[in-house]
Write a protein that holds these residues in place. Structure first.
Motif, PDB file in Angstrom:
ATOM      1  N   ALA A  11       0.846  -1.199   0.000  1.00 12.91           N
ATOM      2  CA  ALA A  11       0.000   0.000   0.000  1.00 12.91           C
ATOM      3  C   ALA A  11       0.880   1.247   0.000  1.00 12.91           C
ATOM      4  CB  ALA A  11      -0.898  -0.012   1.229  1.00 12.91           C
ATOM      5  N   PHE A  12       0.395   2.319  -0.621  1.00 10.49           N
ATOM      6  CA  PHE A  12       1.154   3.553  -0.774  1.00 10.49           C
ATOM      7  C   PHE A  12       0.398   4.739  -0.196  1.00 10.49           C
ATOM      8  CE2 PHE A  12       2.515   0.835  -4.248  1.00 10.49           C
ATOM      9  CZ  PHE A  12       3.885   0.967  -4.195  1.00 10.49           C
ATOM     10  N   THR A  13       1.155   5.684   0.368  1.00  5.84           N
ATOM     11  CA  THR A  13       0.607   6.939   0.865  1.00  5.84           C
ATOM     12  C   THR A  13       1.592   8.057   0.527  1.00  5.84           C
ATOM     13  OG1 THR A  13      -0.489   5.845   2.723  1.00  5.84           O
ATOM     14  CG2 THR A  13      -0.111   8.209   2.941  1.00  5.84           C
ATOM     15  N   ARG A  14       1.070   9.187   0.056  1.00  3.84           N
ATOM     16  CA  ARG A  14       1.929  10.352  -0.198  1.00  3.84           C
ATOM     17  C   ARG A  14       1.909  11.251   1.023  1.00  3.84           C
ATOM     18  NH1 ARG A  14       0.915  15.489  -1.822  1.00  3.84           N
ATOM     19  NH2 ARG A  14      -1.140  14.962  -2.617  1.00  3.84           N
ATOM     20  N   LEU A  15       3.105  11.654   1.427  1.00  4.44           N
ATOM     21  CA  LEU A  15       3.282  12.598   2.518  1.00  4.44           C
ATOM     22  C   LEU A  15       3.831  13.908   1.964  1.00  4.44           C
ATOM     23  CD1 LEU A  15       4.879  10.129   5.068  1.00  4.44           C
ATOM     24  CD2 LEU A  15       2.554  11.060   5.117  1.00  4.44           C
ATOM     25  N   PRO A  16       3.704  15.000   2.715  1.00  3.15           N
ATOM     26  CA  PRO A  16       4.288  16.255   2.228  1.00  3.15           C
ATOM     27  C   PRO A  16       5.807  16.131   2.132  1.00  3.15           C
ATOM     28  CG  PRO A  16       3.299  16.548   4.415  1.00  3.15           C
ATOM     29  CD  PRO A  16       3.021  15.144   3.990  1.00  3.15           C
ATOM     30  N   SER A  17       6.359  16.716   1.110  1.00  3.53           N
ATOM     31  CA  SER A  17       7.804  16.676   0.908  1.00  3.53           C
ATOM     32  C   SER A  17       8.534  17.333   2.070  1.00  3.53           C
ATOM     33  CB  SER A  17       8.166  17.396  -0.392  1.00  3.53           C
ATOM     34  OG  SER A  17       9.570  17.485  -0.528  1.00  3.53           O
ATOM     35  N   THR A  18       9.653  16.723   2.445  1.00  2.00           N
ATOM     36  CA  THR A  18      10.494  17.306   3.491  1.00  2.00           C
ATOM     37  C   THR A  18      11.409  18.389   2.945  1.00  2.00           C
ATOM     38  OG1 THR A  18      12.159  15.566   3.208  1.00  2.00           O
ATOM     39  CG2 THR A  18      10.454  15.207   4.901  1.00  2.00           C
ATOM     40  N   SER A  19      11.399  18.586   1.639  1.00  2.00           N
ATOM     41  CA  SER A  19      12.234  19.605   1.004  1.00  2.00           C
ATOM     42  C   SER A  19      11.811  21.008   1.433  1.00  2.00           C
ATOM     43  CB  SER A  19      12.100  19.500  -0.523  1.00  2.00           C
ATOM     44  OG  SER A  19      12.659  20.636  -1.151  1.00  2.00           O
ATOM     45  N   PRO A  20      12.775  21.922   1.593  1.00  2.00           N
ATOM     46  CA  PRO A  20      12.402  23.301   1.898  1.00  2.00           C
ATOM     47  C   PRO A  20      11.674  23.969   0.730  1.00  2.00           C
ATOM     48  CG  PRO A  20      14.761  23.149   1.514  1.00  2.00           C
ATOM     49  CD  PRO A  20      14.229  21.748   1.536  1.00  2.00           C
ATOM     50  N   ALA A  21      11.775  23.392  -0.467  1.00  2.00           N
ATOM     51  CA  ALA A  21      11.049  23.944  -1.612  1.00  2.00           C
ATOM     52  C   ALA A  21       9.537  23.757  -1.431  1.00  2.00           C
ATOM     53  CB  ALA A  21      11.509  23.289  -2.911  1.00  2.00           C
ATOM     54  N   HIS A  22       9.142  22.780  -0.627  1.00  2.00           N
ATOM     55  CA  HIS A  22       7.726  22.566  -0.300  1.00  2.00           C
ATOM     56  C   HIS A  22       7.419  23.410   0.925  1.00  2.00           C
ATOM     57  CE1 HIS A  22       3.863  20.584  -0.092  1.00  2.00           C
ATOM     58  NE2 HIS A  22       4.068  20.365   1.190  1.00  2.00           N
ATOM     59  N   THR A  23       6.865  24.581   0.692  1.00  2.00           N
ATOM     60  CA  THR A  23       6.651  25.531   1.779  1.00  2.00           C
ATOM     61  C   THR A  23       5.447  25.115   2.614  1.00  2.00           C
ATOM     62  OG1 THR A  23       5.435  26.960   0.281  1.00  2.00           O
ATOM     63  CG2 THR A  23       7.758  27.473   0.616  1.00  2.00           C
ATOM     64  N   MET A  24       5.765  24.649   3.784  1.00  2.00           N
ATOM     65  CA  MET A  24       4.773  24.208   4.757  1.00  2.00           C
ATOM     66  C   MET A  24       5.469  24.275   6.106  1.00  2.00           C
ATOM     67  SD  MET A  24       3.047  20.412   4.749  1.00  2.00           S
ATOM     68  CE  MET A  24       1.426  20.152   5.379  1.00  2.00           C
ATOM     69  N   ARG A  25       4.766  24.669   7.128  1.00  2.00           N
ATOM     70  CA  ARG A  25       5.375  24.742   8.456  1.00  2.00           C
ATOM     71  C   ARG A  25       5.908  23.372   8.871  1.00  2.00           C
ATOM     72  NH1 ARG A  25       1.312  26.722  12.737  1.00  2.00           N
ATOM     73  NH2 ARG A  25       2.211  24.779  13.324  1.00  2.00           N
ATOM     74  N   PHE A  26       7.056  23.365   9.558  1.00  2.00           N
ATOM     75  CA  PHE A  26       7.648  22.111  10.029  1.00  2.00           C
ATOM     76  C   PHE A  26       6.642  21.316  10.856  1.00  2.00           C
ATOM     77  CE2 PHE A  26       9.604  19.647  13.407  1.00  2.00           C
ATOM     78  CZ  PHE A  26      10.361  18.750  12.663  1.00  2.00           C
ATOM     79  N   GLU A  27       5.936  21.983  11.754  1.00  3.05           N
ATOM     80  CA  GLU A  27       4.988  21.303  12.639  1.00  3.05           C
ATOM     81  C   GLU A  27       3.907  20.591  11.846  1.00  3.05           C
ATOM     82  OE1 GLU A  27       5.988  24.496  12.923  1.00  3.05           O
ATOM     83  OE2 GLU A  27       7.273  24.287  14.684  1.00  3.05           O
ATOM     84  N   ASP A  28       3.476  21.184  10.736  1.00  2.00           N
ATOM     85  CA  ASP A  28       2.445  20.561   9.900  1.00  2.00           C
ATOM     86  C   ASP A  28       3.010  19.361   9.137  1.00  2.00           C
ATOM     87  OD1 ASP A  28       0.630  22.468  10.800  1.00  2.00           O
ATOM     88  OD2 ASP A  28       1.008  23.804   9.104  1.00  2.00           O
ATOM     89  N   LYS A  29       4.244  19.483   8.676  1.00  2.00           N
ATOM     90  CA  LYS A  29       4.875  18.335   8.024  1.00  2.00           C
ATOM     91  C   LYS A  29       5.023  17.183   9.014  1.00  2.00           C
ATOM     92  CE  LYS A  29       7.579  20.737   4.482  1.00  2.00           C
ATOM     93  NZ  LYS A  29       8.898  20.924   3.855  1.00  2.00           N
ATOM     94  N   LEU A  30       5.518  17.501  10.200  1.00  2.00           N
ATOM     95  CA  LEU A  30       5.706  16.477  11.226  1.00  2.00           C
ATOM     96  C   LEU A  30       4.381  15.804  11.568  1.00  2.00           C
ATOM     97  CD1 LEU A  30       7.436  14.956  13.302  1.00  2.00           C
ATOM     98  CD2 LEU A  30       7.075  16.896  14.864  1.00  2.00           C
TER      99      LEU A  30
END
Length: 168
Positions: free
Chosen positions: A136-155
């Protein structure tokens, strides 16, 4: 002048791995260091250190041992491609060659779940990879800084990897 052909790394994997995290292709800093997620502003090690209880600033070998010891494998969708810079958008689509996932899943049948580190990994996997039996597969937000999202939201999104509920 054509961009250089870049080659990814072998997977970080140990027997009994249950989780596979897939990026798209190592960036410039990672290729230069010959280490996954070597760019200092990439949140991968900070997130996985938080999730699996290891020092994300420790020596690379210690981080790898902690992650693989927790049953987590790391690899990239692309075995090779042509690209200038680090951005996934800069990869020449006709140059993409996927890694051999059929062989990986056969050699490591305990992998039960795959997480894509960002949309490019998911898109290119779906476009290039054909395997008979895939987890099974799931996409998560990229950990790259190019993907602008707050660290807390990525975590919070990445907590799914360990089955932890998101922290509000």
């Amino acid at each position: 002048m054509s961009p250089p052909t870049l080659h990814s790394f072998p997977p970080l994997i140990a027997p009994g791995a249950q989780i596979l995290i897939l990026g798209n292709m190592p960036g410039v800093a990672s290729l230069a260091a010959q280490q996954y997620y070597a760019f200092g502003r990439n949140a991968f090690w900070r997130i996985t250190g938080e999730l699996f209880g290891f020092d994300p600033t420790g020596p690379y070998d210690a981080r790898v041992a902690a992650l693989t010891g927790a049953g987590v494998a790391v690899w990239d969708v692309l075995r090779s491609c042509r690209r200038i810079g680090s951005l996934d958008a800069a990869v020449e689509p006709d140059s993409m060659v996927a890694n051999d996932f059929g062989a990986l899943f056969t050699a490591h049948p305990t992998i039960a779940k795959v997480y894509f580190n960002g949309s490019a990994a998911q898109t290119n996997y779906r476009r290039l990879v054909r395997v008979e039996h895939a987890p099974a597969f799931t996409r998560l937000p990229s950990t790259s800084p190019a993907h602008t999202m707050r660290f807390e939201d990525k975590l919070a999104a990445w907590r799914e990897v360990t089955g932890q509920p998101p922290v509000s």
